[in-house]
Design a protein around this motif. Sequence first.
Motif, short mmCIF file in Angstrom:
data_model
loop_
_atom_site.label_atom_id
_atom_site.label_comp_id
_atom_site.label_asym_id
_atom_site.label_seq_id
_atom_site.Cartn_x
_atom_site.Cartn_y
_atom_site.Cartn_z
N ILE A 22 0.76 -1.14 0.00
CA ILE A 22 0.06 0.05 -0.04
C ILE A 22 0.66 1.34 -0.01
CG2 ILE A 22 -1.80 1.43 1.33
CD1 ILE A 22 -2.86 -1.26 -0.04
N ARG A 23 2.00 1.21 0.78
CA ARG A 23 2.77 2.40 0.98
C ARG A 23 3.45 2.59 -0.41
NH1 ARG A 23 4.23 4.15 5.99
NH2 ARG A 23 3.23 2.96 7.69
N ARG A 24 3.94 1.55 -0.93
CA ARG A 24 4.65 1.68 -2.18
C ARG A 24 3.94 2.18 -3.50
NH1 ARG A 24 9.82 0.11 -3.98
NH2 ARG A 24 10.12 -0.02 -1.77
N TYR A 25 2.73 1.53 -3.48
CA TYR A 25 2.00 2.00 -4.72
C TYR A 25 0.89 2.92 -4.45
CZ TYR A 25 4.46 -2.16 -6.17
OH TYR A 25 5.26 -3.34 -6.49
N CYS A 26 0.34 3.35 -3.38
CA CYS A 26 -0.59 4.13 -3.15
C CYS A 26 -0.03 5.45 -2.30
CB CYS A 26 -1.67 3.73 -2.34
SG CYS A 26 -3.17 4.79 -2.18
N THR A 150 -2.31 3.95 -9.78
CA THR A 150 -3.11 2.63 -9.25
C THR A 150 -2.11 1.61 -8.97
OG1 THR A 150 -3.23 1.96 -11.55
CG2 THR A 150 -5.15 3.22 -10.64
N ILE A 151 -2.35 1.03 -8.04
CA ILE A 151 -1.45 -0.38 -7.39
C ILE A 151 -2.03 -1.43 -8.06
CG2 ILE A 151 -1.44 0.89 -5.23
CD1 ILE A 151 -3.36 -1.18 -3.85
N PRO A 152 -1.36 -2.70 -8.46
CA PRO A 152 -1.58 -3.62 -9.00
C PRO A 152 -2.64 -4.55 -8.56
CG PRO A 152 0.37 -3.89 -7.92
CD PRO A 152 0.14 -2.72 -7.88
N GLU A 153 -2.92 -4.35 -7.23
CA GLU A 153 -3.95 -5.05 -6.52
C GLU A 153 -5.33 -4.66 -7.02
OE1 GLU A 153 -1.65 -3.91 -4.81
OE2 GLU A 153 -0.53 -5.76 -4.02
N PHE A 154 -5.40 -3.40 -7.36
CA PHE A 154 -6.67 -2.60 -8.06
C PHE A 154 -7.03 -3.80 -9.31
CE2 PHE A 154 -8.58 -0.01 -11.63
CZ PHE A 154 -9.89 0.23 -10.79
N TYR A 155 -5.86 -3.94 -10.10
CA TYR A 155 -6.13 -4.84 -11.42
C TYR A 155 -6.50 -6.20 -11.07
CZ TYR A 155 -3.92 -0.70 -13.53
OH TYR A 155 -3.49 0.68 -13.84
N PHE A 156 -6.07 -6.66 -10.18
CA PHE A 156 -6.27 -8.24 -9.63
C PHE A 156 -8.00 -8.08 -9.13
CE2 PHE A 156 -1.90 -8.61 -9.57
CZ PHE A 156 -1.93 -9.93 -9.93
N ALA A 374 6.22 -7.07 -8.04
CA ALA A 374 7.76 -6.95 -8.30
C ALA A 374 8.07 -6.00 -9.52
CB ALA A 374 8.27 -8.22 -8.78
N ILE A 375 7.17 -6.14 -10.65
CA ILE A 375 7.10 -5.29 -12.07
C ILE A 375 6.72 -3.91 -11.47
CG2 ILE A 375 6.12 -5.07 -14.10
CD1 ILE A 375 6.02 -7.76 -14.63
N PHE A 376 5.43 -3.56 -10.73
CA PHE A 376 5.16 -2.45 -10.47
C PHE A 376 6.00 -1.90 -9.49
CE2 PHE A 376 1.38 -3.81 -12.47
CZ PHE A 376 0.40 -2.84 -12.73
N ASN A 463 20.90 -20.06 -19.52
CA ASN A 463 19.85 -19.17 -19.85
C ASN A 463 19.98 -18.11 -18.95
OD1 ASN A 463 18.43 -21.23 -21.08
ND2 ASN A 463 17.58 -22.13 -19.37
N LEU A 464 19.63 -16.82 -19.27
CA LEU A 464 19.70 -15.62 -18.71
C LEU A 464 18.46 -15.23 -18.08
CD1 LEU A 464 22.12 -13.29 -20.76
CD2 LEU A 464 22.74 -14.50 -18.64
N LEU A 465 18.54 -14.95 -16.82
CA LEU A 465 17.14 -14.16 -15.87
C LEU A 465 17.30 -12.83 -15.51
CD1 LEU A 465 16.67 -17.38 -13.54
CD2 LEU A 465 15.48 -16.95 -15.91
N LEU A 466 16.60 -12.09 -15.88
CA LEU A 466 16.61 -10.74 -15.45
C LEU A 466 15.42 -10.63 -14.44
CD1 LEU A 466 17.26 -7.55 -15.67
CD2 LEU A 466 15.49 -7.45 -17.62
N GLY A 467 15.89 -9.89 -13.82
CA GLY A 467 14.84 -9.89 -12.25
C GLY A 467 14.91 -8.53 -11.61
N TRP A 468 14.06 -8.33 -10.70
CA TRP A 468 14.02 -7.07 -9.66
C TRP A 468 14.04 -7.48 -8.45
CZ3 TRP A 468 14.47 -2.28 -10.17
CH2 TRP A 468 13.88 -1.35 -9.16
N LYS A 469 15.18 -6.98 -7.68
CA LYS A 469 15.58 -7.38 -6.36
C LYS A 469 15.41 -8.81 -5.99
CE LYS A 469 13.98 -2.79 -4.55
NZ LYS A 469 13.03 -2.10 -3.53
N GLY A 470 15.88 -9.44 -6.96
CA GLY A 470 16.11 -11.02 -6.77
C GLY A 470 15.11 -11.92 -7.14
N ARG A 471 13.83 -11.09 -7.63
CA ARG A 471 12.70 -11.81 -7.98
C ARG A 471 12.89 -12.03 -9.67
NH1 ARG A 471 7.38 -14.28 -6.64
NH2 ARG A 471 6.70 -14.70 -8.90
#
Length: 484
Positions: A22-26, A150-156, A374-376, A463-471
Amino acid sequence: MEGINRWLSFYVNESVNHDFAIRRYCPARMEQEQGGECQDQEALVFYDTELCSSDATSSTPCLASSEVDDFVDSFINMDQYGYENEGQGEKHQSFDLAKDDADADAYSMVNGVFGYVPTTMEDSELEIYEDLTTTILEEKVQMCGPFGTTIPEFYFATGLKCRLSSVLPHNVIANGAAMDVPLITRENKLEAFQLLYQNTPYIAFGFMAANEAICQASQGKCSIHIVDLAMEHTLQWSSLIRALASRTEGPPTLRITGLTSNEDSPKLQSSMNVLVEEATSLGMHLEFHMISEPASPSLLTMENLNLRKGEALFVNSILQLHKYVKESRGYLKEILLSIKRLGPTALTVVEQDTNHNGPFFLGRFLESLHYYSAIFDSLEASMLRNSQHRMKIERLHFAEEIRNIVAYEGPDRTERHERVDQWRRQLGRAGFQVMPLKCTSQARMMLSVYDCDGYTLSSEKGNLLLGWKGRPVMMASAWQVPSL
């Protein structure tokens, strides 16, 4: 709400503060805690209709922090996901919903709510079923900040609303209202995809890895033919043309055959003409050939693709193979075997690295919530909150993916993403072996351009993996048919 939380709560090894999302996305949450008020923002011209809204004229209130917590917690257990310390990766929790008969009985109601309407329900189960529906249908909330972020939870939530509207009995749906899903045109989707390519490394990473694999495997070849399984644009090819034109042995002849549903697009034709002129200026001969059919076993033949003797054939799949997974994976195997029979020098595969194809809806739902959070979070760190480009990326690209994962089943659910180990098994069973990518240094150099510390790069058995903060977020790979 206690009943809903009882069905939707899972126990994990660690409990984190669900205020993180909530803090991060709102941003409104932060303002309210500081005594501020949520500011209204004028609706965007390109997207002025609320996703899946049954009442486009209704206002969208901003809730107090406690109400936001209650609303989100009523249908999403936010304690499932969180980042560790900045330098550490995420601990991913897998969910096995039917590891024994007792667990299967415990979750039968959850699968009933989200997957089908049971023929019989206990009164308590029906109450939970209706409570969940009422929460989503009546408390239509867009968790927004002063800039409309908008935060991702809204889309969910809107995805769940779409899903429930198609499976609930008529008397459970508020006023029997039908879902109004705004039309997103092909042009809207392509614009959002291009903005994602320009503003984040996720797409550029895939293009770079695939092009490097093609250059690596085509050394010494004077004629190259690339078959693109879904060519709706030409964003990938300019850098490849320049790389091939600079070869020490001289530029090769290049043919690109694109399978597309948009052959008559003036923009696509114009961009192909620009690339042909660019290749000519670099002393390289380039041809484009478009086929207005989706990839299928009957289409993927030497005759239909006009393969020529002496050409080095490459099959290129960017975010496409998962659309052929279906429910049994049998169709994917047919596609892969058809590609193998063509005798390609290499098959390049770029996919989202996550599991959105599990047999149980609730597991898929939570996995996708973690993935898109993670993407948002990466968008929050790299783009301004009032950026219209960011809003288009969220609403016209990622929101569409989320709704497909959450709201649809059967052949309509095409976003069936899988993890790298599953792709390794599927491609191995079809007779391919991994061709290790040798572009880690180029990938790190590319990431440095974005001036954002959260992106991570790792290698997984070639294979190569691109992530965000380890995800992990994106997977890039190349595959060959072993020589006999």
